[in-house]
Design a protein around this motif. Structure first.
Motif, short mmCIF file in Angstrom:
data_model
loop_
_atom_site.label_atom_id
_atom_site.label_comp_id
_atom_site.label_asym_id
_atom_site.label_seq_id
_atom_site.Cartn_x
_atom_site.Cartn_y
_atom_site.Cartn_z
N GLU A 20 -37.28 31.36 -23.40
CA GLU A 20 -37.18 32.80 -23.30
C GLU A 20 -36.19 33.37 -23.88
N ALA A 21 -36.21 34.73 -24.60
CA ALA A 21 -35.00 35.48 -24.88
C ALA A 21 -34.14 36.02 -23.79
N SER A 22 -33.05 35.80 -23.79
CA SER A 22 -32.28 36.25 -22.68
C SER A 22 -32.16 37.88 -22.56
N PRO A 23 -31.65 38.47 -21.39
CA PRO A 23 -31.69 40.03 -21.30
C PRO A 23 -30.42 40.43 -22.38
N ASP A 24 -29.63 39.79 -22.66
CA ASP A 24 -28.62 40.20 -23.59
C ASP A 24 -28.79 39.96 -25.05
N THR A 25 -29.92 39.63 -25.33
CA THR A 25 -30.40 39.20 -26.70
C THR A 25 -30.15 40.61 -27.73
N PHE A 26 -30.34 41.76 -27.39
CA PHE A 26 -30.26 42.87 -28.17
C PHE A 26 -28.90 43.63 -27.86
N ASP A 27 -27.98 43.03 -27.05
CA ASP A 27 -26.88 43.54 -26.71
C ASP A 27 -25.92 44.01 -27.90
N ARG A 28 -25.01 44.59 -27.83
CA ARG A 28 -24.20 45.04 -28.90
C ARG A 28 -23.18 44.04 -29.41
N ASP A 29 -22.82 43.86 -30.50
CA ASP A 29 -21.70 42.87 -31.28
C ASP A 29 -21.05 43.89 -32.30
N GLY A 30 -20.14 42.89 -33.22
CA GLY A 30 -19.51 43.80 -34.15
C GLY A 30 -20.13 44.25 -35.19
N CYS A 31 -21.34 43.74 -35.49
CA CYS A 31 -22.20 44.43 -36.62
C CYS A 31 -22.92 45.69 -36.31
N HIS A 69 -34.74 45.24 -20.30
CA HIS A 69 -33.32 44.83 -20.33
C HIS A 69 -32.40 45.87 -20.71
N ALA A 70 -32.59 47.20 -20.87
CA ALA A 70 -31.73 48.18 -21.21
C ALA A 70 -31.62 49.11 -20.13
N PRO A 71 -30.44 49.98 -19.91
CA PRO A 71 -30.49 50.87 -18.82
C PRO A 71 -31.41 51.97 -18.95
N THR A 72 -31.64 52.75 -17.93
CA THR A 72 -32.43 53.64 -18.18
C THR A 72 -31.80 54.89 -18.74
N ASN A 73 -32.69 55.70 -19.46
CA ASN A 73 -31.92 56.82 -20.53
C ASN A 73 -32.34 58.22 -19.61
N PRO A 74 -31.35 58.88 -19.32
CA PRO A 74 -31.78 60.33 -18.70
C PRO A 74 -32.33 61.23 -19.60
N LEU A 75 -32.21 60.96 -20.88
CA LEU A 75 -32.63 61.82 -22.26
C LEU A 75 -34.13 61.78 -22.48
N LEU A 76 -35.10 60.86 -21.80
CA LEU A 76 -36.29 60.54 -22.05
C LEU A 76 -37.21 61.24 -21.00
N THR A 77 -38.07 62.16 -21.55
CA THR A 77 -38.83 62.73 -20.73
C THR A 77 -39.84 62.17 -20.09
N GLN A 78 -40.25 60.87 -20.58
CA GLN A 78 -41.23 60.18 -19.97
C GLN A 78 -40.74 58.63 -19.65
N PRO A 79 -40.25 58.07 -18.57
CA PRO A 79 -39.42 56.87 -18.55
C PRO A 79 -40.40 55.69 -19.02
N PRO A 80 -39.96 54.76 -19.50
CA PRO A 80 -40.91 53.72 -20.26
C PRO A 80 -41.04 52.70 -18.77
N ASN A 81 -42.11 52.05 -19.11
CA ASN A 81 -42.32 51.28 -17.95
C ASN A 81 -42.35 49.48 -18.37
N PRO A 82 -41.31 49.22 -18.55
CA PRO A 82 -41.15 47.55 -19.26
C PRO A 82 -41.84 46.75 -17.93
N ASP A 83 -42.10 45.76 -18.66
CA ASP A 83 -42.82 44.49 -17.91
C ASP A 83 -42.33 43.31 -18.47
N GLN A 84 -41.72 42.31 -17.67
CA GLN A 84 -40.98 41.28 -18.22
C GLN A 84 -41.95 40.27 -18.84
N ASP A 85 -43.29 40.22 -18.26
CA ASP A 85 -44.21 39.34 -18.62
C ASP A 85 -44.90 39.68 -19.94
N LEU A 86 -44.97 40.98 -20.08
CA LEU A 86 -45.62 41.52 -21.34
C LEU A 86 -44.72 41.87 -22.32
#
Length: 146
Positions: A20-31, A69-86
């Motif tokens: 599986e991809a780890s939770p930090d797969t899309f975290d920041r790096d230098g690029c 795997h991303a922090p919740t964003n208070p700017l979103l009017t409708q919070p997403p509903n992530p599902d690890q399995d999906l």
């Protein structure tokens, strides 16, 4: 992209290891975050593609679907509903033979809005929004399933 072994199971009676991809797969790096404080850095879990493709400088970000795997964003009017399995990325591989038995590839491409004093509506905005989400799951079928 690094995939890490997470579980052993069977698929159609064949032993497989799930990678599986780890939770930090899309975290920041230098690029993807070249200058902290420049406004080009998005929250962890979203990769800004602008600085990595300077010829095109696309105002796009890639992430797991629904902000998994991303922090919740208070700017979103409708919070997403992530599902690890999906919404995660995985490969089920028969390790001795190296044969993939199942896979799930998911990502989300988001347009990035940035402040622009020429457009009053965008003058005070610093957010991103979902543009397109791709989700694909595939499993090897046995001859009896065909």
């Amino acid at each position: 992209m690094d995939l890490k072994a997470s579980a052993n199971s069977t698929s159609h009676g064949v032993p497989v290891t799930r990678y599986e991809a780890s939770p930090d797969t899309f975290d920041r790096d230098g690029c993807f975050c070249p200058e902290v404080g420049s406004g080009l850095c998005l929250p962890p879990g979203y990769l800004n593609l602008q600085s990595c493709y300077p010829d095109m400088s696309p105002p796009l970000a890639v992430s797991f679907p629904h902000g998994l795997h991303a922090p919740t964003n208070p700017l979103l009017t409708q919070p997403p509903n992530p599902d690890q399995d999906l919404h995660n990325i995985f490969l089920d591989i028969n390790t001795p033979l190296g044969i993939p038995m199942a896979m799930q590839i998911n990502f989300q491409l988001s347009a990035i809005l940035q402040p622009d004093p020429a457009f009053p509506v965008l003058d005070k905005i610093a957010a991103y929004f979902q543009m397109r989400s791709e989700e694909h799951t595939s499993e090897l079928q046995s001859h009896s399933d065909l």
